[in-house]
Design an enzyme around this catalytic site. Structure first.
Site, PDB file in Angstrom:
ATOM      1  N   ASN A   1       0.835  -1.195   0.000  1.00  0.00           N
ATOM      2  CA  ASN A   1       0.000   0.000   0.000  1.00  0.00           C
ATOM      3  C   ASN A   1       0.869   1.244   0.000  1.00  0.00           C
ATOM      4  O   ASN A   1       1.966   1.251   0.550  1.00  0.00           O
ATOM      5  CB  ASN A   1      -0.954   0.001   1.200  1.00  0.00           C
ATOM      6  CG  ASN A   1      -0.376   0.700   2.415  1.00  0.00           C
ATOM      7  OD1 ASN A   1      -0.427   1.927   2.526  1.00  0.00           O
ATOM      8  ND2 ASN A   1       0.201  -0.083   3.331  1.00  0.00           N
TER       9      ASN A   1
ATOM     10  N   ASN B   1       5.132   5.974   3.237  1.00  0.00           N
ATOM     11  CA  ASN B   1       4.308   6.599   2.207  1.00  0.00           C
ATOM     12  C   ASN B   1       4.084   8.090   2.379  1.00  0.00           C
ATOM     13  O   ASN B   1       3.338   8.697   1.624  1.00  0.00           O
ATOM     14  CB  ASN B   1       2.958   5.875   2.134  1.00  0.00           C
ATOM     15  CG  ASN B   1       3.129   4.405   1.833  1.00  0.00           C
ATOM     16  OD1 ASN B   1       3.929   4.040   0.978  1.00  0.00           O
ATOM     17  ND2 ASN B   1       2.405   3.564   2.551  1.00  0.00           N
ATOM     18  N   THR B   2       4.720   8.689   3.391  1.00  0.00           N
ATOM     19  CA  THR B   2       4.736  10.145   3.538  1.00  0.00           C
ATOM     20  C   THR B   2       6.182  10.601   3.382  1.00  0.00           C
ATOM     21  O   THR B   2       7.069  10.134   4.095  1.00  0.00           O
ATOM     22  CB  THR B   2       4.186  10.577   4.907  1.00  0.00           C
ATOM     23  OG1 THR B   2       2.806  10.217   4.983  1.00  0.00           O
ATOM     24  CG2 THR B   2       4.325  12.072   5.117  1.00  0.00           C
TER      25      THR B   2
ATOM     26  N   LYS C   1       5.948   3.810  16.948  1.00  0.00           N
ATOM     27  CA  LYS C   1       5.921   2.759  15.931  1.00  0.00           C
ATOM     28  C   LYS C   1       7.090   2.946  14.968  1.00  0.00           C
ATOM     29  O   LYS C   1       7.245   4.013  14.370  1.00  0.00           O
ATOM     30  CB  LYS C   1       4.604   2.769  15.162  1.00  0.00           C
ATOM     31  CG  LYS C   1       4.443   1.560  14.232  1.00  0.00           C
ATOM     32  CD  LYS C   1       3.021   1.396  13.760  1.00  0.00           C
ATOM     33  CE  LYS C   1       2.844   0.111  12.978  1.00  0.00           C
ATOM     34  NZ  LYS C   1       1.428  -0.123  12.595  1.00  0.00           N
TER      35      LYS C   1
ATOM     36  N   ASN D   1       6.312  -1.496  11.358  1.00  0.00           N
ATOM     37  CA  ASN D   1       5.484  -1.050  10.244  1.00  0.00           C
ATOM     38  C   ASN D   1       5.794  -1.906   9.013  1.00  0.00           C
ATOM     39  O   ASN D   1       6.414  -2.959   9.116  1.00  0.00           O
ATOM     40  CB  ASN D   1       5.766   0.435   9.972  1.00  0.00           C
ATOM     41  CG  ASN D   1       4.538   1.193   9.491  1.00  0.00           C
ATOM     42  OD1 ASN D   1       3.819   0.728   8.617  1.00  0.00           O
ATOM     43  ND2 ASN D   1       4.296   2.363  10.064  1.00  0.00           N
TER      44      ASN D   1
ATOM     45  N   PHE E   1      -1.537   8.195   4.423  1.00  0.00           N
ATOM     46  CA  PHE E   1      -2.292   8.798   5.535  1.00  0.00           C
ATOM     47  C   PHE E   1      -3.562   9.485   5.049  1.00  0.00           C
ATOM     48  O   PHE E   1      -3.888  10.609   5.451  1.00  0.00           O
ATOM     49  CB  PHE E   1      -1.440   9.816   6.305  1.00  0.00           C
ATOM     50  CG  PHE E   1      -0.323   9.230   7.139  1.00  0.00           C
ATOM     51  CD1 PHE E   1      -0.205   7.874   7.358  1.00  0.00           C
ATOM     52  CD2 PHE E   1       0.621  10.071   7.724  1.00  0.00           C
ATOM     53  CE1 PHE E   1       0.826   7.355   8.135  1.00  0.00           C
ATOM     54  CE2 PHE E   1       1.656   9.558   8.506  1.00  0.00           C
ATOM     55  CZ  PHE E   1       1.758   8.198   8.706  1.00  0.00           C
TER      56      PHE E   1
ATOM     57  N   SER F   1       5.848   5.151   8.576  1.00  0.00           N
ATOM     58  CA  SER F   1       5.192   4.871   7.304  1.00  0.00           C
ATOM     59  C   SER F   1       6.131   5.262   6.169  1.00  0.00           C
ATOM     60  O   SER F   1       6.722   6.344   6.196  1.00  0.00           O
ATOM     61  CB  SER F   1       3.893   5.660   7.182  1.00  0.00           C
ATOM     62  OG  SER F   1       3.400   5.564   5.859  1.00  0.00           O
TER      63      SER F   1
END
Length: 336
Positions: free
Chosen positions: A110, A176-177, A216, A245, A114, A174
């Site tokens: 994915n 993805n940021t 995390k 993560n 966010f 994450s």
């Protein structure tokens, strides 16, 4: 509810994000009735972060980003629920398609970014929920907030959710940021944790209640980075660490359809990497900071592996997509 084995083919025939949205909507509508037919498994109670968990199996953040289906998810038997990641302001996340199933590897990639309705909307959903169990709220920063001002977003979210959470998770891992994982560097992380702990103390005094904070982290860390993080966790007296993560590694899935899509890889391929990080953290922390293990749990044996490596609690997400509520009961039984 229908047995998941009958529902899964229909869900897997849909685009993954569409299936996700329909599932959350169904769970939100069903509420406590979502657990009908699932059966119940009495679990082993465990105390972590000063909180008493009815069983050590939780839902990881990411499934219910906005807290829309808390009651329905709780009915599946989890010992605790974690919602989010939520950011101060609403944001759409990355362009679609941004979620990909890799069924041959029991995995998902994915790059959601966010996507969420913002912290105010999440708080209203939490207020409406009837669930009285342990609720974690996972917080992050908005994509357009410069990384040097990231602490402002985390502090804003912490203040907003503090009285509504059993514990708060700070998501700095994450993939993805943009630049988010830079916050895992020793200097940046130390500065962030110092500000979070100060705000936590202020909020505890204001509200007369101490809400634990967990951090995390990513699975893609060298031993030197893990050691630096462990030292900061100890120094700042963090209440827990969640490991881990999703991963950026593609070695196990590069040959599969969608295997080279950008984003975070979850499911079976991250299991070993996550467990290695847990084991190293356990060696370094010596029970000073509890570990919550997540990553690639698709069976009761996988959950036991995380606990054996040093975790006190476990969380599932991708395994729930592939196995359904049966996985929750199996893990609870395995950890008795």
């Amino acid at each position: 509810m229908f047995p998941y084995s009958l529902l899964r083919p229909a869900l897997f025939a849909l685009d993954p994000e569409t299936a996700h949205e329909l599932t959350i909507a169904a769970l939100a509508k069903a509420g406590p009735l979502a657990g009908l037919g699932c059966g119940k498994t009495a679990g082993r109670e465990v105390e972590v972060m000063g909180l008493k968990f009815p069983n050590p199996v939780g839902l990881a953040a990411g499934l219910d980003k906005n807290g829309e289906a808390i009651d329905g998810l709780a009915a599946l038997g989890f010992g605790f629920i974690e919602i989010g990641t939520v950011t101060p302001r609403p944001q759409p996340g990355n362009p679609r398609p941004r979620m990909f199933r890799l069924p041959e590897a029991s995995a998902i990639i994915n790059r959601m970014g966010f996507n969420n309705h913002g912290v105010a909307a999440l708080v209203e959903n939490v207020k409406r929920a009837k669930y009285k169990g342990i609720l974690g709220i996972n917080i992050g920063k908005n994509a357009d907030t410069p990384i040097e001002r990231a602490a402002e977003d985390y502090l804003a979210c912490l203040s907003a959710v503090y009285t509504h959470a059993s514990y708060v998770t700070v998501n700095i891992s994450s993939p993805n940021t943009r630049n988010l994982r830079d916050l895992q560097s020793a200097d940046a992380l130390g500065a962030l944790l110092a500000q979070l702990k100060q705000r936590q103390q202020e909020l505890a005094q204001t509200h007369g209640r101490y809400v634990p904070i967990a951090l995390k982290i990513a699975p893609d860390l060298e031993n030197e980075q893990i050691a630096a993080i462990a030292e900061l966790l100890r120094r700042h007296r963090m209440d827990a660490v969640i490991a881990t993560n999703t991963t950026l590694a593609r070695g196990q899935v590069a040959h599969l359809k969608y295997g080279n899509e950008t984003g975070g890889l979850s499911g079976t391929p991250v299991r070993e990497k996550s467990t290695i990080v847990i084991r190293e953290l356990a060696r370094l922390l010596q029970d000073e900071v509890p570990i919550i293990g997540v990553g690639g749990i698709l069976s009761g044996a996988d959950a036991r592996e995380k606990i054996s490596a040093g975790a006190k609690l476990v969380q599932v997400y991708t395994g729930l997509i592939y196995r359904g509520p049966e996985l929750v009961r199996e893990c609870i039984q395995a950890l008795k």
